[in-house]
Write an enzyme that holds these catalytic residues in place. Structure first.
Site: not given
Length: 759
Positions: A365, A630
């Site tokens: 992130h 993802d």
């Protein structure tokens, strides 16, 4: 053997430098194996020779002098085969070479095992005996285990040693290179500033100071505070503890005397080390000594020492300048054991040019945020002894994932040329802001942006963004100490919606878990990426979900450009339940007198289960969006935060491309628009492929938007489809990537590809 292995590894880990590490290895392994000789040969890459670097049993004068070429001797044979070689009489082996002066001719039995770290051969660990005999399987297994355990320590010690040698010089003769993975492309040059985690002794950088007197005063003040705290705790527990238990607090106090820990720390400060660094060094030495003791009671005292160290460090950090008061140098390269989103806000934007994280991967992130901010970033440089590089000049290569510490003038000039070329390319793209992303044969491709920070808004609009494809609502949650209120959230969301109105703004509902923890809402799991994250968390906590939805709806009042996106969905029930709660929030606000419209609702396709339910989802929502980061992680079973497997995370893997093409086709069968907001859309070559697959919107970080627009304007839609047809049948990701690069160059778009990097 297991206990012996534990002790050796523990002692090696505590050794201060490479020479000490190797000395511990040969002494302890020779004793544990009851052999006559234990030696370590390290591979000198420049000379292409194995050099005897430590020995217990051979002539000590040969250390650093005796060496073998890559194909010479049994040691060279071990390296070539990259597997153990166990001989009862080494002299009879065809590869045997005697090195004069070592005294090796007296020994017959030989067992050599390669030392391998991250697929790189570091050297060979050898044991020998006078007797003619073959080492048994248990001995061989122990040596293989030992070598595997020690490889990382040796690699780290080599790197640390190289920095120690050059730390006192302005430049090093040979540039020290460390390998990581790219977090954000670009090049940065500047001094390293190490961000120290709170109360983490291992993360404290070593730093020289001039005002020794002031540093000692600061340490003594922290020491006094720790003494007061311990006495206070002792008094508060006095009535509940037996006398012998109360004595523990007296032991703590005595350990802090000037003749004990405190005196040693002050001595280190007098040598020029800052208080926190002196504390780290002294505590580390004592922890090592206690940890190696055989007596279980004494061994447990290492925990007490660590506790005292953490207490003192906390006081020192509290007494030091606040982060907001630190004067950061120009062209700061921020370094941390593990970068967090909160750290990015600590350095003034105008001073920050690069980010370097020892742990984490290019798709963590923090790296995603770095790309959003356009800051060159390297992640996963696990061998970098980051506590040793405070203040040293660094080149950060965000294209290749390399880091150079104390670079030579020639290398620095080479990278400055790359920075100049980058600036020229970016300047040439500035005129594209008002132009559409349209192919040479008239195909229009909408380009949106991914945002998370307030500063992203101006940057995105300045680069001609047509909407927001992903607003990461978790960012405002991550930079606070508690859940933001409905009003706080509404104000934050309003700034995004207002700035882009009437353009669409897609807000993803709170997506925490995995690599996005909240400090005030910890989620402890063995496998967080397969755990409680995304929509799973918010549906389990409807009170959090409803507050956020209400804030979004109120923020969009009068603007009507809100789109709500649900992350990490795996089944239609989650979609139905989420829509029910969204409808509830709409009804509540209307009853309260707010004029709110029903927002468009979409889902993120991020897991394989969702890929095969795209049409079912499409019948229940207004749009589909693919989170390719993802999705790639789950399709390839690669933890994107793990630098050990970062090389296996490949956006152009055939399975990923097939899945992306399938999703676009399935969504269109239900006449629902489909967008993609992963990093693949930010790559010019990837954007061309996704356009050919039929994606209706590409969403990316603002930094890359001009490059993607330029690429799309330089190709025809027919050429893009032809490229996709050729690539979709290929089975080698590297060849796919090469074909993309070649196509861009053939189209005259070579400046959008990675620049030539010095080796």
């Amino acid at each position: 053997m297991l206990e012996t292995l534990r002790k050796i590894v523990q002692e090696v880990n505590a050794a201060p430098d490479l020479e000490s590490v190797l000395d511990v290895i040969v002494r302890r392994v020779q004793r544990a194996m009851r052999t006559d000789v234990c030696s370590v040969y390290l591979l000198d890459q420049e000379r292409e020779r194995y050099v005897l670097m430590a020995t217990q049993g051979l002539n000590k004068k040969s250390v650093g002098q005796a060496s073998l070429s890559l194909d010479e001797g049994v040691v060279g044979h071990v390296g070539q085969r990259a597997e153990p070689i166990n001989l009862e009489d080494a002299a009879t082996h065809s590869s045997y070479t005697y090195i004069k002066g070592t005294g090796e001719h007296k020994f017959h039995a030989f067992l050599g095992v390669p030392i391998i770290h991250h697929r790189s051969l570091l050297g060979v660990l050898v044991i020998q005996q006078k007797a003619i005999r073959k080492f048994d399987e248990a001995e061989e297994a122990f040596m293989v285990t030992m070598s595997a355990q020690l490889a990382g320590v040796i690699a780290h010690a080599e790197a640390t040693g190289s920095l120690t040698q050059v730390a006192g010089q302005e430049k090093s003769e040979s540039d020290r290179k460390f390998e990581g993975v790219s977090g954000c492309i670009g090049v940065a040059i500047g001094p390293a500033v190490v961000m120290t985690p709170l109360a983490d002794l291992d993360g404290v950088p070593e730093r020289k100071i001039d005002d020794i007197k002031a540093e000692i005063t600061k340490f003594k003040q922290a020491l006094a505070q720790v003494r007061r705290d311990i006495k206070k705790v002792g008094r508060s527990l006095a009535k509940r503890l037996r006398s012998e238990e109360r004595e523990l607090f007296d032991v703590y106090i005595r350990m802090l005397d000037d003749n004990a820990l405190a005196g040693e720390i002050i001595a280190r400060i007098k040598e020029g080390q800052w208080a926190q660094g002196a504390l780290k060094l002294v505590i580390g030495e004592h922890v090592k000594q206690f940890s190696l003791m055989d007596d279980p009671y004494l061994r447990e005292r290492a925990t007490d020492i660590k506790d005292l160290g953490r207490r003192m460090l906390t006081c020192l950090q509290e007494s030091g300048p606040a982060l907001s008061e630190i004067v950061f140098p120009e062209n700061t390269i921020l370094v941390a054991d593990e970068l967090t989103p909160a750290m990015l806000g600590e350095v003034p934007t105008e001073k920050l040019v690069g980010l370097l994280s020892v742990n984490g991967s290019g798709n963590s992130h923090a790296a995603i945020l770095a790309r959003s901010m356009g800051i060159p970033t390297v992640m996963g440089a696990v061998d970098l002894p980051y506590t040793r590089i405070e203040g040293l000049p660094v080149i950060l290569d965000g294209y290749s994932g390399r880091v150079f510490v104390n670079p030579s003038d020639d290398l620095e000039q080479c990278y400055r040329d790359i920075i100049r070329e980058e600036n020229e390319v970016n300047a040439g793209l500035e005129g594209l802001k008002e132009l559409p992303a349209e192919t040479t044969d008239g195909y229009r491709m909408p380009l949106w942006v991914n945002t998370g920070l307030v500063t992203d808004v101006a940057r995105s609009l300045d680069r001609g963004a047509e909407g927001i494809g992903l607003y990461r609502t978790e960012i405002p949650f991550m930079i606070r100490d508690f859940f933001p209120s409905e009003y706080d959230q509404m104000e934050t969301y309003r700034r995004q919606l207002e700035a882009f109105a009437p353009r669409p703004v897609t807000m993803r509902t709170l997506d925490i878990g995995g690599d996005k923890p909240l400090p005030y809402f910890p989620i402890q799991e063995d496998n967080p990426f397969l755990g409680w994250r995304g929509i799973r968390v918010t549906l389990d906590h409807p009170e959090i979900f409803l507050v956020q939805i209400r804030a979004m709806l109120r923020a969009a009042e009068g603007l009507d450009n809100l789109r709500i996106m649900l992350p990490m969905v795996t089944n239609v029930q989650e979609v139905e339940e989420s829509k029910k709660l969204i409808n509830q929030a709409v009804d509540e606000l209307r009853e309260e007198g707010h004029v709110v419209n029903q927002p468009l609702i979409g889902v993120m396709i991020e897991v394989p289960a969702a890929v095969y339910q795209v049409r079912r989802f499409a019948r229940r929502v207004d749009f589909i969006s693919v989170g390719s980061n993802d999705l790639t992680q789950y399709l390839l079973a690669v933890d994107r935060n793990n630098p050990r497997v970062a090389g296996l995370y490949v956006s152009y893997h055939p399975a990923v491309l097939k899945a992306l093409q399938f999703i676009a086709r399935e969504a269109h069968k239900e006449n629902v628009s489909v967008s993609i907001c992963g990093e693949m859309a930010a790559d010019p070559g990837g954007a061309i492929l996704l356009m050919a697959m039929g994606y209706d919107v590409l969403s990316m970080n603002a930094t890359n938007l001009p490059k993607v627009k330029y690429a799309i304007r330089g190709v025809s839609f027919e050429r893009a489809k032809d490229l996709l047809d050729r690539i979709i049948v290929m089975d080698d990701p590297d060849k796919i990537h090469m074909m993309l690069r070649k196509t861009l160059k053939d189209l005259g778009l070579g400046q959008l590809t990675r620049p030539t990097i010095p080796d």
